[in-house]
Every structure is written in structure tokens, then in C-alpha cells.
Design a protein around this motif. Structure first.
Motif, PDB file in Angstrom:
ATOM      1  N   ASP A 236       0.814  -1.214   0.000  1.00  0.00           N
ATOM      2  CA  ASP A 236       0.000   0.000   0.000  1.00  0.00           C
ATOM      3  C   ASP A 236       0.850   1.267   0.000  1.00  0.00           C
ATOM      4  OD1 ASP A 236      -2.406  -1.302  -0.117  1.00  0.00           O
ATOM      5  OD2 ASP A 236      -2.797  -1.222   2.038  1.00  0.00           O
ATOM      6  N   VAL A 237       2.085   1.176   0.495  1.00  0.00           N
ATOM      7  CA  VAL A 237       2.977   2.336   0.442  1.00  0.00           C
ATOM      8  C   VAL A 237       3.239   2.713  -1.010  1.00  0.00           C
ATOM      9  CG1 VAL A 237       5.304   3.179   0.949  1.00  0.00           C
ATOM     10  CG2 VAL A 237       4.063   1.857   2.675  1.00  0.00           C
ATOM     11  N   LEU A 238       3.539   1.707  -1.837  1.00  0.00           N
ATOM     12  CA  LEU A 238       3.781   1.984  -3.256  1.00  0.00           C
ATOM     13  C   LEU A 238       2.508   2.444  -3.950  1.00  0.00           C
ATOM     14  CD1 LEU A 238       6.220   0.078  -2.385  1.00  0.00           C
ATOM     15  CD2 LEU A 238       6.411  -0.424  -4.821  1.00  0.00           C
ATOM     16  N   ARG A 239       1.381   1.869  -3.561  1.00  0.00           N
ATOM     17  CA  ARG A 239       0.112   2.287  -4.177  1.00  0.00           C
ATOM     18  C   ARG A 239      -0.226   3.732  -3.820  1.00  0.00           C
ATOM     19  NH1 ARG A 239      -1.594  -2.889  -1.988  1.00  0.00           N
ATOM     20  NH2 ARG A 239      -1.602  -4.483  -3.622  1.00  0.00           N
ATOM     21  N   ARG A 240       0.175   4.175  -2.633  1.00  0.00           N
ATOM     22  CA  ARG A 240      -0.147   5.535  -2.193  1.00  0.00           C
ATOM     23  C   ARG A 240       0.760   6.579  -2.838  1.00  0.00           C
ATOM     24  NH1 ARG A 240       0.169   8.237   3.896  1.00  0.00           N
ATOM     25  NH2 ARG A 240      -0.622  10.266   3.222  1.00  0.00           N
ATOM     26  N   ALA A 241       1.977   6.192  -3.191  1.00  0.00           N
ATOM     27  CA  ALA A 241       2.974   7.143  -3.703  1.00  0.00           C
ATOM     28  C   ALA A 241       2.553   7.742  -5.038  1.00  0.00           C
ATOM     29  CB  ALA A 241       4.325   6.450  -3.847  1.00  0.00           C
ATOM     30  N   GLU A 242       2.835   9.029  -5.202  1.00  0.00           N
ATOM     31  CA  GLU A 242       2.603   9.674  -6.496  1.00  0.00           C
ATOM     32  C   GLU A 242       3.634   9.227  -7.518  1.00  0.00           C
ATOM     33  OE1 GLU A 242      -0.128  11.513  -4.021  1.00  0.00           O
ATOM     34  OE2 GLU A 242       2.033  11.400  -3.624  1.00  0.00           O
ATOM     35  N   VAL A 243       4.863   8.974  -7.057  1.00  0.00           N
ATOM     36  CA  VAL A 243       5.944   8.602  -7.959  1.00  0.00           C
ATOM     37  C   VAL A 243       6.706   7.418  -7.366  1.00  0.00           C
ATOM     38  CG1 VAL A 243       8.035   9.355  -9.153  1.00  0.00           C
ATOM     39  CG2 VAL A 243       6.202  11.004  -8.696  1.00  0.00           C
ATOM     40  N   VAL A 244       6.832   6.342  -8.131  1.00  0.00           N
ATOM     41  CA  VAL A 244       7.662   5.199  -7.749  1.00  0.00           C
ATOM     42  C   VAL A 244       8.831   5.130  -8.727  1.00  0.00           C
ATOM     43  CG1 VAL A 244       7.810   2.688  -7.490  1.00  0.00           C
ATOM     44  CG2 VAL A 244       5.746   3.911  -6.731  1.00  0.00           C
ATOM     45  N   VAL A 245      10.027   5.249  -8.181  1.00  0.00           N
ATOM     46  CA  VAL A 245      11.250   5.244  -8.977  1.00  0.00           C
ATOM     47  C   VAL A 245      12.051   4.001  -8.616  1.00  0.00           C
ATOM     48  CG1 VAL A 245      13.402   6.485  -9.474  1.00  0.00           C
ATOM     49  CG2 VAL A 245      11.281   7.762  -9.078  1.00  0.00           C
ATOM     50  N   CYS A 246      12.663   3.372  -9.596  1.00  0.00           N
ATOM     51  CA  CYS A 246      13.497   2.185  -9.381  1.00  0.00           C
ATOM     52  C   CYS A 246      14.885   2.437  -9.943  1.00  0.00           C
ATOM     53  CB  CYS A 246      12.904   0.969 -10.089  1.00  0.00           C
ATOM     54  SG  CYS A 246      11.217   0.552  -9.597  1.00  0.00           S
ATOM     55  N   ASP A 247      15.904   1.830  -9.312  1.00  0.00           N
ATOM     56  CA  ASP A 247      17.209   1.893  -9.974  1.00  0.00           C
ATOM     57  C   ASP A 247      17.168   1.077 -11.259  1.00  0.00           C
ATOM     58  OD1 ASP A 247      17.230  -0.590  -8.672  1.00  0.00           O
ATOM     59  OD2 ASP A 247      19.135  -0.260  -7.648  1.00  0.00           O
ATOM     60  N   SER A 248      16.449  -0.056 -11.231  1.00  0.00           N
ATOM     61  CA  SER A 248      16.182  -0.858 -12.420  1.00  0.00           C
ATOM     62  C   SER A 248      14.806  -1.479 -12.251  1.00  0.00           C
ATOM     63  CB  SER A 248      17.233  -1.952 -12.587  1.00  0.00           C
ATOM     64  OG  SER A 248      16.777  -2.970 -13.463  1.00  0.00           O
ATOM     65  N   VAL A 249      13.880  -1.146 -13.115  1.00  0.00           N
ATOM     66  CA  VAL A 249      12.535  -1.720 -13.015  1.00  0.00           C
ATOM     67  C   VAL A 249      12.610  -3.240 -13.114  1.00  0.00           C
ATOM     68  CG1 VAL A 249      10.264  -1.891 -14.107  1.00  0.00           C
ATOM     69  CG2 VAL A 249      11.341   0.351 -13.813  1.00  0.00           C
ATOM     70  N   ALA A 250      13.442  -3.748 -14.026  1.00  0.00           N
ATOM     71  CA  ALA A 250      13.548  -5.199 -14.206  1.00  0.00           C
ATOM     72  C   ALA A 250      14.043  -5.880 -12.939  1.00  0.00           C
ATOM     73  CB  ALA A 250      14.479  -5.512 -15.377  1.00  0.00           C
ATOM     74  N   GLN A 251      15.079  -5.311 -12.302  1.00  0.00           N
ATOM     75  CA  GLN A 251      15.589  -5.902 -11.071  1.00  0.00           C
ATOM     76  C   GLN A 251      14.599  -5.768  -9.924  1.00  0.00           C
ATOM     77  OE1 GLN A 251      20.446  -5.420 -11.634  1.00  0.00           O
ATOM     78  NE2 GLN A 251      19.475  -4.647  -9.789  1.00  0.00           N
ATOM     79  N   CYS A 252      13.933  -4.613  -9.836  1.00  0.00           N
ATOM     80  CA  CYS A 252      12.985  -4.391  -8.740  1.00  0.00           C
ATOM     81  C   CYS A 252      11.751  -5.290  -8.875  1.00  0.00           C
ATOM     82  CB  CYS A 252      12.579  -2.926  -8.678  1.00  0.00           C
ATOM     83  SG  CYS A 252      13.936  -1.846  -8.130  1.00  0.00           S
ATOM     84  N   ASP A 253      11.377  -5.612 -10.117  1.00  0.00           N
ATOM     85  CA  ASP A 253      10.277  -6.550 -10.329  1.00  0.00           C
ATOM     86  C   ASP A 253      10.606  -7.927  -9.754  1.00  0.00           C
ATOM     87  OD1 ASP A 253       8.202  -5.145 -11.525  1.00  0.00           O
ATOM     88  OD2 ASP A 253       9.027  -5.373 -13.544  1.00  0.00           O
ATOM     89  N   ILE A 254      11.895  -8.263  -9.722  1.00  0.00           N
ATOM     90  CA  ILE A 254      12.320  -9.577  -9.248  1.00  0.00           C
ATOM     91  C   ILE A 254      12.617  -9.573  -7.754  1.00  0.00           C
ATOM     92  CG2 ILE A 254      14.155 -11.320  -9.411  1.00  0.00           C
ATOM     93  CD1 ILE A 254      14.428 -10.491 -12.379  1.00  0.00           C
ATOM     94  N   GLY A 255      13.368  -8.568  -7.286  1.00  0.00           N
ATOM     95  CA  GLY A 255      13.832  -8.619  -5.913  1.00  0.00           C
ATOM     96  C   GLY A 255      13.570  -7.388  -5.076  1.00  0.00           C
ATOM     97  N   GLY A 256      13.058  -6.313  -5.678  1.00  0.00           N
ATOM     98  CA  GLY A 256      12.815  -5.088  -4.931  1.00  0.00           C
ATOM     99  C   GLY A 256      11.415  -5.024  -4.356  1.00  0.00           C
ATOM    100  N   GLU A 257      11.056  -3.855  -3.868  1.00  0.00           N
ATOM    101  CA  GLU A 257       9.701  -3.657  -3.335  1.00  0.00           C
ATOM    102  C   GLU A 257       8.650  -3.857  -4.423  1.00  0.00           C
ATOM    103  OE1 GLU A 257       9.058  -3.242  -0.151  1.00  0.00           O
ATOM    104  OE2 GLU A 257      11.185  -3.108   0.396  1.00  0.00           O
ATOM    105  N   LEU A 258       9.033  -3.586  -5.667  1.00  0.00           N
ATOM    106  CA  LEU A 258       8.091  -3.657  -6.781  1.00  0.00           C
ATOM    107  C   LEU A 258       7.584  -5.074  -7.034  1.00  0.00           C
ATOM    108  CD1 LEU A 258       6.912  -1.517  -8.706  1.00  0.00           C
ATOM    109  CD2 LEU A 258       8.699  -2.123 -10.345  1.00  0.00           C
ATOM    110  N   GLN A 259       8.310  -6.071  -6.545  1.00  0.00           N
ATOM    111  CA  GLN A 259       7.871  -7.458  -6.753  1.00  0.00           C
ATOM    112  C   GLN A 259       6.536  -7.746  -6.072  1.00  0.00           C
ATOM    113  OE1 GLN A 259      10.005 -10.588  -4.287  1.00  0.00           O
ATOM    114  NE2 GLN A 259      11.235  -8.808  -3.670  1.00  0.00           N
ATOM    115  N   HIS A 260       6.135  -6.897  -5.126  1.00  0.00           N
ATOM    116  CA  HIS A 260       4.946  -7.175  -4.316  1.00  0.00           C
ATOM    117  C   HIS A 260       3.709  -6.408  -4.765  1.00  0.00           C
ATOM    118  CE1 HIS A 260       7.534  -9.365  -1.591  1.00  0.00           C
ATOM    119  NE2 HIS A 260       8.342  -8.324  -1.537  1.00  0.00           N
ATOM    120  N   VAL A 261       3.814  -5.684  -5.885  1.00  0.00           N
ATOM    121  CA  VAL A 261       2.663  -4.906  -6.341  1.00  0.00           C
ATOM    122  C   VAL A 261       2.672  -4.834  -7.869  1.00  0.00           C
ATOM    123  CG1 VAL A 261       3.905  -2.711  -6.136  1.00  0.00           C
ATOM    124  CG2 VAL A 261       1.409  -2.722  -6.064  1.00  0.00           C
ATOM    125  N   SER A 262       1.503  -4.912  -8.465  1.00  0.00           N
ATOM    126  CA  SER A 262       1.380  -4.799  -9.912  1.00  0.00           C
ATOM    127  C   SER A 262       1.613  -3.359 -10.359  1.00  0.00           C
ATOM    128  CB  SER A 262      -0.021  -5.248 -10.344  1.00  0.00           C
ATOM    129  OG  SER A 262      -0.284  -4.875 -11.686  1.00  0.00           O
TER     130      SER A 262
END
Length: 315
Positions: A236-262
Motif C-alpha cells: 500500500d505504500v507503493l500504491r499511495r505514492a505519487e511517484v515510484v522510482v526504481c534503480d532498475s525496473v527489471a531488477q525491482c520486479d524480481i527482488g525489490g519492493e516492486l515485486q509485491h505490487v502490480s
């Protein structure tokens, strides 16, 4: 002949300074401006508490590149040993020969990780901050705060850790790095709600930060999640944020916070920090925005900091 460089020698030539910060920021610009060969992280599991990662990247036009082998052996803490270490090879891009071996024991790794956090905060956090929250009490908790002093002034630092004694010790160390008031707190919701910049540096797989604890305008740099299953922020933290930035979207999809949210559940599509560094308009748009930077660590930054260190050694 290959040069062997110890941690002490590296500490003598490179540290938490504006030039090193600029070299790490340059690493992000390279991602936008040059052709880069940066393969996925090569990960080896040893046991439930131990693993090794290999990262590296070649940037077109450079004379050399770095390969880093980093270990995380978290049971080491039980016997008084550091939980992480690294060895970095600097390889000639002309001959393929090894120019230098950095026996940095994690120093350059921790330096570039902390400076990357400072780059993220510099481009995403508000200018008029007063309070910084640090979640975690390890090496990166201290390193992130030290690097943050290069890009922001602040009046207060709040430190939270599961172990109150470790939190007090971490707070004491941080107090030596800044003129701000530093307080160890056992109240994580309060630390979160009082922070203009919140930096999370833990190895948890159970979310620590809840969305309704954050106040408008906060920037969060999440450093701890870099493998499948790790998670410091509730989805829900990521869902609430206006801007989500990743060092690498591909890496974050696998192992970062981004893996837990569509991606479709976010207010806008995630963007990469390299794009924000090159065009600040891609990042924070209003002082009331909540911004998140999800960081998993990039091989190109190992090349950036290693070549910077080698150049200083040769002066």
C-alpha cells in the motif's frame, strides 16, 4: 602487472565526498547516454542466511570495467564478524586483463550504495526537509545518513531498530556525522510519520512500513529489498505514492519492493532513477507528493566507483 589494493588504501583515496557522489550520479547518466552491457545479477544461494552475488557492467567508451563479488552471510553477526564483504576486479576493456583487485571488504560496495541513496534523495526529496528517519542499525544505516549529509541539511535524525541497544549505538555513531539532534526511537510509526526523508536498510521479508504512517511530501529510499521475498514497505505504500522510482525496473520486479505490487496498481508507471537524474521533471512534481525510490544495486555503479577509485590511486 595486476595491482592489489587493500581496504585501507581505498579508504585513503575515496570516501563520502562530492566528487565521489558525482561519479555515482554519472553512472546513472551513463544508463541514459551510452550503450551499456550489464547482465542480470548472478546469484548463488549458500544456505538460508548466506548468499553471493556477482554484478558488473561495461560502459561503451571506457577503458575498463568492474566485476564485483559480494557476499551476505548474516549468521556472521552471531560470532562477531561482518555480515557482508566484497572483492572487485577492474578489467581492461582493451585486453581483458585484470588491472586491479580491490580487497575492499565491502567498503566500496557500501560507499557506492550509500551514495546512490544520496543521489535518489537529491533528485526526489523536497529541499526544505527537517527530519530524517533511518530504519535499521547496520552498516548501511550509518552509511546512508553519512551520504545524505552531502545533499541535504536537516535538524533531526530518528533511528529505529528491532534491538534498542543497537539503535542507541547506531544513533551515537550517526551523531558524530552530523550537527543534527539524533534520537533512537522504539516507535516506528512515529519515526515514519515525523520523517521528511525515510531510509529503510533492513533485510526483512515482513513489511515494516505502513502507508497510513507516511505524511504528505515524504520521500522514502528503500535499500533493503534486493532478492525475491524481501520486503520493507507494505504494498500500500507503493500504491499511495505519487511517484515510484526504481534503480532498475527489471531488477525491482524480481527482488525489490516492486515485486509485491502490480504496475497497474500504482498511480503512475514506475520510472528509473537514471531518467530522473537526466530529467528532474520525471520525478517529484509537487511538495506534497510521496515519492519512493526502490533500490536493488546496479553493476554500472560498481564500475563508476571502482574507476573513480583507480584514478585516484594513480594520481
Amino acid at each position: 602487472m595486476t595491482r592489489i589494493v587493500t581496504e585501507d588504501a581505498l579508504r585513503d583515496v575515496i570516501g563520502y565526498d562530492q566528487e565521489a557522489l558525482g561519479q555515482v550520479a554519472q553512472g546513472y547518466r551513463w544508463l541514459q547516454e551510452r550503450e551499456i552491457s550489464m547482465p542480470p545479477v548472478f546469484h548463488i544461494d549458500i544456505d538460508a542466511q548466506s548468499a553471493v552475488d556477482v554484478k558488473g557492467a561495461y560502459v561503451s567508451g571506457l577503458n575498463a570495467f568492474a566485476l564485483k563479488m559480494a557476499s551476505g552471510f548474516y549468521a556472521n553477526a552471531d560470532v562477531g564478524l561482518p555480515t557482508s564483504s566484497s572483492v572487485i576486479l577492474v578489467i581492461s576493456a582493451q585486453t581483458g586483463f585484470c588491472e586491479a583487485v580491490f580487497l575492499d571488504n565491502g567498503y566500496l560496495m557500501n560507499l557506492r550504495t550509500a551514495l546512490a541513496g544520496a543521489v535518489a534523495a537529491d533528485h526526489l526529496a523536497r529541499r526544505d526537509i527537517e527530519s530524517v528517519g533511518i530504519v535499521g542499525t547496520g552498516v548501511q544505516a550509518r552509511a546512508q545518513l553519512q551520504a545524505l549529509t552531502l545533499v541535504r541539511e536537516f535538524k533531526q535524525v530518528l533511528v529505529w531498530g528491532r534491538d534498542p541497544e543497537k539503535a542507541e549505538h547506531c544513533a551515537s555513531d550517526i551523531a558524530l556525522m552530523t550537527d543534527a539532534t539524533v534520537i533512537a526511537s522504539s516507535d516506528l510509526p512515529a519515526v515514519t510519520s515525523q520523517s521528511d526523508i525515510l531510509v529503510t536498510t533492513t533485510q526483512t521479508s515482513t513489511p515494516l512500513i505502513e502507508a497510513d504512517w507516511l505524511r504528505a511530501g515524504t520521500h522514502v529510499t528503500a535499500m533493503g529489498s534486493d532478492l525475491p521475498g524481501k520486503q520493507e514497505l507494505s504494498a500500500d505504500v507503493l500504491r499511495r505514492a505519487e511517484v515510484v522510482v526504481c534503480d532498475s525496473v527489471a531488477q525491482c520486479d524480481i527482488g525489490g519492493e516492486l515485486q509485491h505490487v502490480s504496475h497497474t496498481a500504482l498511480k503512475s508507471a514506475p520510472v528509473e532513477l537514471s531518467a530522473v537524474v537526466c530529467d528532474p521533471a520525471v520525478g517529484r512534481r509537487a511538495d506534497t507528493d510521496i515519492t519512493i525510490c526502490d533500490m536493488t544495486g546496479l553493476g554500472v555503479l560498481d564500475t563508476a566507483i571502482s574507476l573513480a577509485a583507480l584514478a585516484r590511486l594513480q594520481v
